[in-house]
Design a protein around this motif. Structure first.
Motif, short mmCIF file in Angstrom:
data_model
loop_
_atom_site.label_atom_id
_atom_site.label_comp_id
_atom_site.label_asym_id
_atom_site.label_seq_id
_atom_site.Cartn_x
_atom_site.Cartn_y
_atom_site.Cartn_z
N ILE A 1 49.65 46.37 35.76
CA ILE A 1 49.49 47.50 34.84
C ILE A 1 50.81 47.85 34.15
O ILE A 1 50.80 48.52 33.11
CB ILE A 1 48.93 48.73 35.59
CG1 ILE A 1 48.41 49.79 34.61
CG2 ILE A 1 49.97 49.32 36.53
CD1 ILE A 1 47.23 49.37 33.78
N LEU A 2 51.94 47.41 34.67
CA LEU A 2 53.22 47.71 34.03
C LEU A 2 53.36 47.03 32.67
O LEU A 2 54.08 47.53 31.81
CB LEU A 2 54.38 47.28 34.95
CG LEU A 2 54.45 47.98 36.31
CD1 LEU A 2 55.61 47.40 37.13
CD2 LEU A 2 54.61 49.48 36.16
N HIS A 3 52.70 45.91 32.48
CA HIS A 3 52.78 45.18 31.21
C HIS A 3 52.16 46.01 30.09
O HIS A 3 51.12 46.65 30.28
CB HIS A 3 52.06 43.84 31.34
CG HIS A 3 52.34 42.88 30.24
ND1 HIS A 3 51.97 43.11 28.93
CD2 HIS A 3 52.93 41.66 30.23
CE1 HIS A 3 52.32 42.09 28.17
NE2 HIS A 3 52.91 41.20 28.95
N ASN B 1 50.37 45.24 27.56
CA ASN B 1 49.03 44.88 27.13
C ASN B 1 47.96 45.09 28.19
O ASN B 1 46.77 44.96 27.89
CB ASN B 1 48.98 43.42 26.67
CG ASN B 1 49.80 43.17 25.43
OD1 ASN B 1 50.83 42.50 25.49
ND2 ASN B 1 49.38 43.72 24.31
N THR B 2 48.34 45.40 29.43
CA THR B 2 47.35 45.63 30.47
C THR B 2 46.90 47.08 30.40
O THR B 2 47.67 48.01 30.61
CB THR B 2 47.92 45.33 31.87
OG1 THR B 2 48.43 43.99 31.89
CG2 THR B 2 46.84 45.46 32.92
N LYS B 3 45.64 47.27 30.12
CA LYS B 3 45.09 48.61 29.94
C LYS B 3 44.45 49.14 31.22
O LYS B 3 44.30 50.36 31.39
CB LYS B 3 44.03 48.60 28.83
CG LYS B 3 44.53 48.08 27.48
CD LYS B 3 45.45 49.08 26.80
CE LYS B 3 46.91 48.78 26.96
NZ LYS B 3 47.79 49.78 26.34
N TYR B 4 44.04 48.25 32.12
CA TYR B 4 43.33 48.67 33.32
C TYR B 4 43.28 47.47 34.27
O TYR B 4 43.20 46.32 33.83
CB TYR B 4 41.92 49.10 32.95
CG TYR B 4 41.08 49.68 34.08
CD1 TYR B 4 41.26 50.98 34.51
CD2 TYR B 4 40.09 48.92 34.69
CE1 TYR B 4 40.48 51.52 35.53
CE2 TYR B 4 39.30 49.44 35.70
CZ TYR B 4 39.51 50.74 36.13
OH TYR B 4 38.75 51.26 37.14
N CYS B 5 43.31 47.75 35.57
CA CYS B 5 43.19 46.68 36.57
C CYS B 5 42.64 47.28 37.84
O CYS B 5 43.06 48.37 38.26
CB CYS B 5 44.55 46.03 36.82
SG CYS B 5 44.50 44.64 38.00
N ARG B 6 41.69 46.61 38.46
CA ARG B 6 41.16 47.09 39.73
C ARG B 6 40.72 45.92 40.58
O ARG B 6 40.36 44.85 40.08
CB ARG B 6 39.98 48.03 39.50
CG ARG B 6 38.75 47.37 38.90
CD ARG B 6 37.58 48.33 38.84
NE ARG B 6 36.41 47.69 38.25
CZ ARG B 6 35.20 48.26 38.18
NH1 ARG B 6 35.04 49.49 38.64
NH2 ARG B 6 34.19 47.62 37.65
N ARG B 7 40.73 46.14 41.89
CA ARG B 7 40.25 45.16 42.86
C ARG B 7 38.79 45.47 43.15
O ARG B 7 38.43 46.61 43.47
CB ARG B 7 41.08 45.24 44.13
CG ARG B 7 40.79 44.12 45.11
CD ARG B 7 40.08 44.65 46.32
NE ARG B 7 40.16 43.70 47.42
CZ ARG B 7 39.22 43.57 48.33
NH1 ARG B 7 38.13 44.30 48.27
NH2 ARG B 7 39.36 42.70 49.31
N THR B 8 37.91 44.48 43.00
CA THR B 8 36.50 44.66 43.28
C THR B 8 36.02 43.53 44.19
O THR B 8 36.77 42.58 44.48
CB THR B 8 35.67 44.64 41.98
OG1 THR B 8 35.79 43.35 41.36
CG2 THR B 8 36.13 45.71 41.02
N ASP B 9 34.77 43.60 44.61
CA ASP B 9 34.16 42.55 45.42
C ASP B 9 32.86 42.12 44.76
O ASP B 9 32.06 42.97 44.32
CB ASP B 9 33.90 43.02 46.84
CG ASP B 9 35.18 43.21 47.63
OD1 ASP B 9 35.73 42.21 48.10
OD2 ASP B 9 35.63 44.36 47.76
N ALA B 10 32.64 40.82 44.70
CA ALA B 10 31.40 40.28 44.14
C ALA B 10 31.01 39.05 44.93
O ALA B 10 31.83 38.13 45.12
CB ALA B 10 31.58 39.93 42.66
N GLN B 11 29.80 39.02 45.43
CA GLN B 11 29.27 37.91 46.21
C GLN B 11 30.20 37.55 47.37
O GLN B 11 30.43 36.39 47.68
CB GLN B 11 29.04 36.69 45.30
CG GLN B 11 28.02 36.94 44.20
CD GLN B 11 27.81 35.74 43.31
OE1 GLN B 11 28.64 34.84 43.24
NE2 GLN B 11 26.69 35.74 42.60
N GLY B 12 30.73 38.59 48.00
CA GLY B 12 31.56 38.40 49.19
C GLY B 12 32.98 37.97 48.92
O GLY B 12 33.73 37.72 49.87
N ALA B 13 33.40 37.90 47.66
CA ALA B 13 34.75 37.46 47.33
C ALA B 13 35.49 38.55 46.57
O ALA B 13 34.91 39.18 45.68
CB ALA B 13 34.71 36.18 46.49
#
Length: 287
Positions: free
Chosen positions: A92-94, A96-108
């Motif tokens: 997010i410091l960059h 051009n990065t507007k948003y970032c999050r950690r998610t889970d999908a199909q166990g990964a």
């Protein structure tokens, strides 16, 4: 901003924000050997510190590497970089990065990023990059992490972001950071138009025949440096009390980029700090 020009800027941002040369993970022994081989370049270079920046333009693929000695103990580097949530605090410091999050999908685990303009922008207006997070290899003498995004907007794909590190004497760490992505005909045209218009005066860090490289290599090198500085600023901030860490890393990242104004200056300090404080706040709330 006119719609067509906006398309050029956003498409080029997506292409070039992640355009650094990905030689691939080397492994512990090869990375130690690379540190030895790069010794002369690490000790004497134009950056004024132990950093080697490499860039290369391939056929419809852009790749790159940065090798650097971090003044941080390996255990701390490994703990931070093996956590996808902490990567979001780095990325997010960059500008051009507007948003970032950690998610889970199909166990990964996934690292979902929104990338856009160098100014305040709604999350839904920024473009999505959905990285699959691979389980890190974390040993007392070696760390490797990698994430991949098979698809991206504007005819791009095969994104790869990785880092690997080994401990050095004196509580230091040798880091290898790599990125790469592929692009099709539409993205190639957008990139050429961007470099011929909006980005025509931009340069990189490597000098060839007494001039800095420009074009794709120039953008590669600028963004490689920005991500390296983000990692270093984030690691530095961890020594501060928790309530002071965000401000410390924002200030440190901006100060570090201003050491290279010809290549990295884009916005003024107050504008950057206001934008990033707001983006980090909404990142924390999930909105």
């Amino acid at each position: 901003m006119k719609p067509f020009r906006l398309f050029l800027v956003v498409a080029a941002t997506l292409l070039l924000s992640f355009s650094v040369r990905a030689a691939g993970l080397l492994g512990a022994e090869a990375l130690v050997a690379r540190h030895g081989a790069l010794g002369p370049q690490l000790s004497s270079n134009a950056f004024g510190g132990p950093l080697v920046l490499q860039s290369e333009e391939l056929s419809r693929r852009i790749e790159g590497d940065v090798f650097a000695v971090l003044e941080h103990p390996f255990a701390g580097v490994s703990a931070a970089l093996s956590d996808p949530s902490q990567w979001c605090e780095i990325l997010i410091l960059h500008l051009n990065t507007k948003y970032c999050r950690r998610t889970d999908a199909q166990g990964a685990p996934h690292v979902q990023m929104r990338v856009g303009r160098k100014e305040p922008q709604a999350i839904e207006a920024a473009s999505l990059l959905d990285f699959v997070w691979h389980p890190p290899q974390a040993r007392p003498d070696y760390l490797s992490v990698q994430m991949d995004a098979p698809k991206g907007p504007y005819d791009t794909g095969d994104y790869r972001l990785f880092a690997e590190a080994v401990p050095l004497e004196g509580n230091r760490t040798f880091l290898h950071l790599g990125y790469g992505m592929s692009y099709g005909g539409a993205s190639q045209l957008a990139m050429k138009l961007y470099l011929a218009t909006v980005g025509s005066d931009k340069v990189g860090f490597t000098r060839v025949q007494d001039a800095y490289v420009a074009g794709v290599r120039g953008v590669v090198e600028r963004n490689t440096m920005r991500y390296y500085l983000a990692i270093d600023a984030y690691l530095d901030s961890l020594a501060a009390p928790s309530g002071q860490q965000l401000e410390k890393r924002l200030q440190a990242w901006f100060d570090a980029t201003e050491k290279y104004p010809r290549q990295l200056h884009e916005v003024e300090r107050d504008a950057y700090l206001r934008m990033k404080r707001d983006e980090v706040q909404r990142q924390g709330t999930g909105r």
